[in-house]
Design a protein around this motif. Structure first.
Motif: not given
Length: 178
Positions: A8-10, A25-34, A49-54, A82-87
């Motif tokens: 995860v990138i924050t 594909p491309g999406l993940v679900l996780f519990r926020l770490p303590d 998944i590709g970027s680690g972004l929320a 970037e492609t996902v955000k633009a589209g």
């Protein structure tokens, strides 16, 4: 699908989550770490998944799962960020996510550390039972109170119902027997 490690990138750094669920594909679900966003009561996050972004936060695991299924067809999530955000139409994205009680990452805040939301201990059960007994809560009042407080509001349906039954049995055994 089997859990996978996910980074995860924050703005505060990176976290490695050992057991993220790659649900689409491309999406993940996780519990926020303590330690990550400790004032955020929404402890389940949908990530790219590709970027680690929320993408979004969910109060309950089951809401996150339903949300991922609902947004999977909105774009090709396997593309770079970037492609996902633009589209993608973000209004449409969050209209869909709101149907499942999901919101933008870190949009909700509570005072103090609420990172244990959705996980409870026997001490939490006993404390809630004492409070329910003192307030003379019936089953419906107890459900209402639990639905708006940590750690109960972050539980999926079955664990919530189990905790409610246990608390009610301790706090008001006469109601359970009726």
């Amino acid at each position: 699908m089997d859990p996978v490690p996910y980074t995860v990138i924050t703005k505060d750094g990176t976290y490695t989550v050992p057991n993220a669920l790659p649900l689409e594909p491309g999406l993940v679900l996780f519990r926020l770490p303590d330690g990550m966003a400790p004032t955020n009561p929404r402890r389940w996050r949908i990530g790219h998944i590709g970027s680690g972004l929320a993408i979004a936060d969910a109060m309950r695991r089951e809401d996150g799962i339903r949300s991922i299924k609902a947004i999977a067809a909105l774009t090709d999530w396997t593309q770079d960020a970037e492609t996902v955000k633009a589209g993608i139409n973000t209004d449409e994205l969050f209209t869909v996510l709101l149907r499942f009680d999901c919101c933008q990452p870190n949009a909700d805040r509570m005072s103090g550390n609420v990172s244990h939301n959705g996980r409870y201990t026997e001490a939490d059960i006993q404390q809630a039972a004492r409070a329910a007994a003192e307030e003379q809560m019936d089953g419906l009042e107890l459900i209402s109170a639990m639905a708006h407080t940590v750690p109960w509001m972050g539980l999926d349906t079955e664990p919530f119902n189990e905790a409610h039954s246990r608390i009610l049995a301790i706090a008001n055994p006469a109601e359970v027997a009726a």
